[in-house]
Design a protein around this motif. Structure first.
Motif, PDB file in Angstrom:
ATOM      1  N   ARG B 111      -3.127   7.111 -14.071  1.00 48.09           N
ATOM      2  CA  ARG B 111      -2.220   8.026 -14.266  1.00 48.09           C
ATOM      3  C   ARG B 111      -1.585   8.467 -13.109  1.00 48.09           C
ATOM      4  NH1 ARG B 111      -6.242   9.723 -17.634  1.00 48.09           N
ATOM      5  NH2 ARG B 111      -5.328   9.017 -19.991  1.00 48.09           N
ATOM      6  N   ARG B 205      -3.709  20.248 -25.696  1.00 50.53           N
ATOM      7  CA  ARG B 205      -3.081  18.981 -26.018  1.00 50.53           C
ATOM      8  C   ARG B 205      -3.866  18.351 -26.884  1.00 50.53           C
ATOM      9  NH1 ARG B 205      -2.023  17.178 -20.020  1.00 50.53           N
ATOM     10  NH2 ARG B 205      -3.644  18.777 -19.710  1.00 50.53           N
ATOM     11  N   CYS B 206      -5.175  18.532 -27.034  1.00 49.08           N
ATOM     12  CA  CYS B 206      -6.126  17.536 -27.722  1.00 49.08           C
ATOM     13  C   CYS B 206      -5.678  17.393 -29.207  1.00 49.08           C
ATOM     14  CB  CYS B 206      -7.445  18.313 -27.665  1.00 49.08           C
ATOM     15  SG  CYS B 206      -8.749  17.026 -28.529  1.00 49.08           S
ATOM     16  N   ILE B 207      -5.661  15.974 -29.112  1.00 42.84           N
ATOM     17  CA  ILE B 207      -5.289  15.680 -30.696  1.00 42.84           C
ATOM     18  C   ILE B 207      -6.467  15.112 -31.675  1.00 42.84           C
ATOM     19  CG2 ILE B 207      -2.685  14.978 -30.105  1.00 42.84           C
ATOM     20  CD1 ILE B 207      -3.986  11.941 -30.025  1.00 42.84           C
ATOM     21  N   CYS B 209      -8.515  12.881 -31.266  1.00 41.18           N
ATOM     22  CA  CYS B 209      -8.668  11.317 -31.581  1.00 41.18           C
ATOM     23  C   CYS B 209     -10.041  10.838 -31.264  1.00 41.18           C
ATOM     24  CB  CYS B 209      -7.661  10.597 -30.859  1.00 41.18           C
ATOM     25  SG  CYS B 209      -8.089  10.633 -28.917  1.00 41.18           S
ATOM     26  N   THR B 243     -11.283  22.624 -32.009  1.00 37.27           N
ATOM     27  CA  THR B 243     -11.100  21.782 -30.916  1.00 37.27           C
ATOM     28  C   THR B 243     -12.075  21.995 -29.927  1.00 37.27           C
ATOM     29  OG1 THR B 243      -8.776  21.349 -31.413  1.00 37.27           O
ATOM     30  CG2 THR B 243      -9.477  20.849 -29.344  1.00 37.27           C
ATOM     31  N   CYS B 268      -8.749   9.391 -22.451  1.00 38.45           N
ATOM     32  CA  CYS B 268      -7.928  10.299 -23.185  1.00 38.45           C
ATOM     33  C   CYS B 268      -6.470   9.933 -23.137  1.00 38.45           C
ATOM     34  CB  CYS B 268      -8.188  11.512 -22.667  1.00 38.45           C
ATOM     35  SG  CYS B 268      -7.362  13.088 -23.234  1.00 38.45           S
ATOM     36  N   PRO B 269      -5.900   9.908 -24.281  1.00 36.85           N
ATOM     37  CA  PRO B 269      -4.440   9.484 -24.053  1.00 36.85           C
ATOM     38  C   PRO B 269      -3.542  10.641 -23.909  1.00 36.85           C
ATOM     39  CG  PRO B 269      -5.135   9.972 -26.507  1.00 36.85           C
ATOM     40  CD  PRO B 269      -6.387  10.254 -25.473  1.00 36.85           C
ATOM     41  N   MET B 270      -4.070  12.038 -23.876  1.00 41.17           N
ATOM     42  CA  MET B 270      -3.303  13.102 -23.336  1.00 41.17           C
ATOM     43  C   MET B 270      -3.644  13.375 -22.220  1.00 41.17           C
ATOM     44  SD  MET B 270      -2.116  13.319 -26.483  1.00 41.17           S
ATOM     45  CE  MET B 270      -1.087  14.640 -26.263  1.00 41.17           C
ATOM     46  N   GLY B 271      -4.464  12.977 -21.417  1.00 40.86           N
ATOM     47  CA  GLY B 271      -4.580  12.981 -20.111  1.00 40.86           C
ATOM     48  C   GLY B 271      -5.304  14.368 -19.794  1.00 40.86           C
ATOM     49  N   ILE B 272      -6.151  14.598 -20.698  1.00 46.79           N
ATOM     50  CA  ILE B 272      -6.984  16.117 -20.592  1.00 46.79           C
ATOM     51  C   ILE B 272      -8.279  15.829 -19.617  1.00 46.79           C
ATOM     52  CG2 ILE B 272      -8.142  17.735 -21.813  1.00 46.79           C
ATOM     53  CD1 ILE B 272      -6.662  17.268 -24.421  1.00 46.79           C
TER      54      ILE B 272
END
Lengths: 58, 316
Positions: B111, B205-207, B209, B243, B268-272
């Motif tokens: 990232r 931002r967590c989805i 997943c 969440t 983490c796809p959302m970069g959290i």
């Protein structure tokens, strides 16, 4: 202790979470602790954090 | 770290040919730059697929859980600590394992690299000693690896495997500063209200997943609490409270077990920065129980034993 620290770390107000170990023979301690928890929590007011009001649907 | 590739291939070939192990677990070059995949091979002829560079940050220990065969596995400091944890928790036995240890100089945060090139698409990555080169359609840049380490690698005190059958190189020095937990301390100094905002914004931002859970070698329950529906422990929506409950419980399940390998954050796809939760627990476990996970096979984890001098100031 770890759980309490973690919860307070993410923003749970100190005083919201209490732990105690009371034997069934310790009626007096139970009353004491219950009153104390009641008093501290009442001062904090209603919980706003980690309360799920209603499921949000799209 | 590129030069380890040849050695890993050679050892994997030898172990498989001689029948020392049934399967060898390592990494292969990913189909996307800077994303190496875990790889399990059984055929000594396909060891050429194995690869090693500074993008091998997923935790291979994840693939050991409950295996019955004999396994060869590549392990850096953190992976070896997770293997120790797995052995202590009876998920695998030491006699099944042949650990190929790698003194690790840290993994690159993909990232950070993507940020550094302004989000342009990287189509090629090449490691050159302490530097690495990234190439896109119309650009080429060279960076110092040390400026782009994953945040957990930058303060890693145990880069050398704690458990191995064979070591691939000379030991490397670990981080010696006393500010390993500086990021956690910074949050601790904020007010309760601010921390609530900080963590709520962080996970907004967590989805859900569950990639963080899947990447984590500690998360090996046959049915995870988030997947159960009878009883349903936590709501399955992306309601902020659900969440938060997920993140809290996920982290707490890792208390006293986490090696800060960073796989969750990488996945983490959302970069959290999900390590903010587990790292707080690591810090507390160290302060309260003088414990760091996975350093030895002899000691039981702190949440697994009772000691008379356990801290109990919080219980009335």
């Amino acid at each position: 202790m770890l759980l309490k620290n973690l919860l307070e770390h993410i923003g749970l107000e100190p005083g919201r979470l209490h732990f105690s170990w009371i034997s069934s023979a310790e009626a007096a301690k139970f009353v004491e602790v219950a009153n104390e928890v009641n008093q501290v929590v009442e001062e904090l007011g209603p919980a706003r954090f980690l309360v799920k009001r209603k499921a949000r649907v799209a | 770290m590129l030069h380890y590739t040849e050695k890993i291939r050679e050892i994997a070939g030898r172990l498989l040919k001689q029948g020392v192990v049934d399967v060898f677990i390592g990494y292969r070059k990913g189909s996307v730059p800077m994303m190496n995949n875990p790889l399990l091979i059984r055929d000594p002829g396909s060891t050429d697929l194995l690869y090693w560079d500074s993008n091998c940050a997923l935790n291979l220990c994840n693939y050991l859980t409950g295996r019955k065969d004999r396994i060869g596995i590549v392990a850096t400091g953190c992976v070896s600590r997770n293997i120790v944890t797995h052995i202590v928790e009876n998920q695998i036995s030491r006699s099944q394992l042949y650990v190929v240890g790698i003194p690790c100089t840290g993994m690159i945060s993909h990232r950070a690299v993507i940020r550094a090139v302004g989000g342009r698409e990287i189509i090629e990555f090449e490691e050159q000693g302490e530097r690495f080169l990234v190439r896109g359609r119309d650009f080429e840049e060279i960076f110092e690896k040390n400026d782009f380490l994953q945040s957990n690698c930058a303060v890693c005190r145990y880069p050398n495997p704690v458990l191995y059958d064979e070591m691939l190189g000379e030991r490397v020095p670990g981080y010696e500063g006393d500010d390993v937990y500086r990021d956690v301390e910074k949050v601790e100094q904020m007010s309760s209200e601010d921390r609530r905002g900080f963590f709520s914004r962080m996970i907004s931002r967590c989805i859900r997943c569950y990639a963080c859970r899947d990447a984590c070698p500690l998360c090996y329950c046959p049915t995870c609490f988030v997947d159960e529906s009878r009883p349903q422990w936590v709501g399955k929506s992306i309601d902020p409270v659900d969440t938060m409950t997920f993140h809290l419980l996920r982290a707490f399940h890792c208390a006293g077990r986490c090696t800060d390998c960073g796989a969750c954050e990488r996945a983490c796809p959302m970069g959290i920065p999900v390590r903010q939760f587990t790292k707080k627990l690591n810090k507390d476990v160290q302060e309260l129980f003088s414990w760091e996970a996975g350093l030895g096979l002899e000691q039981r984890p702190p949440l697994d034993v009772y000691r008379q001098d356990d801290y109990d100031g919080f219980i009335r």
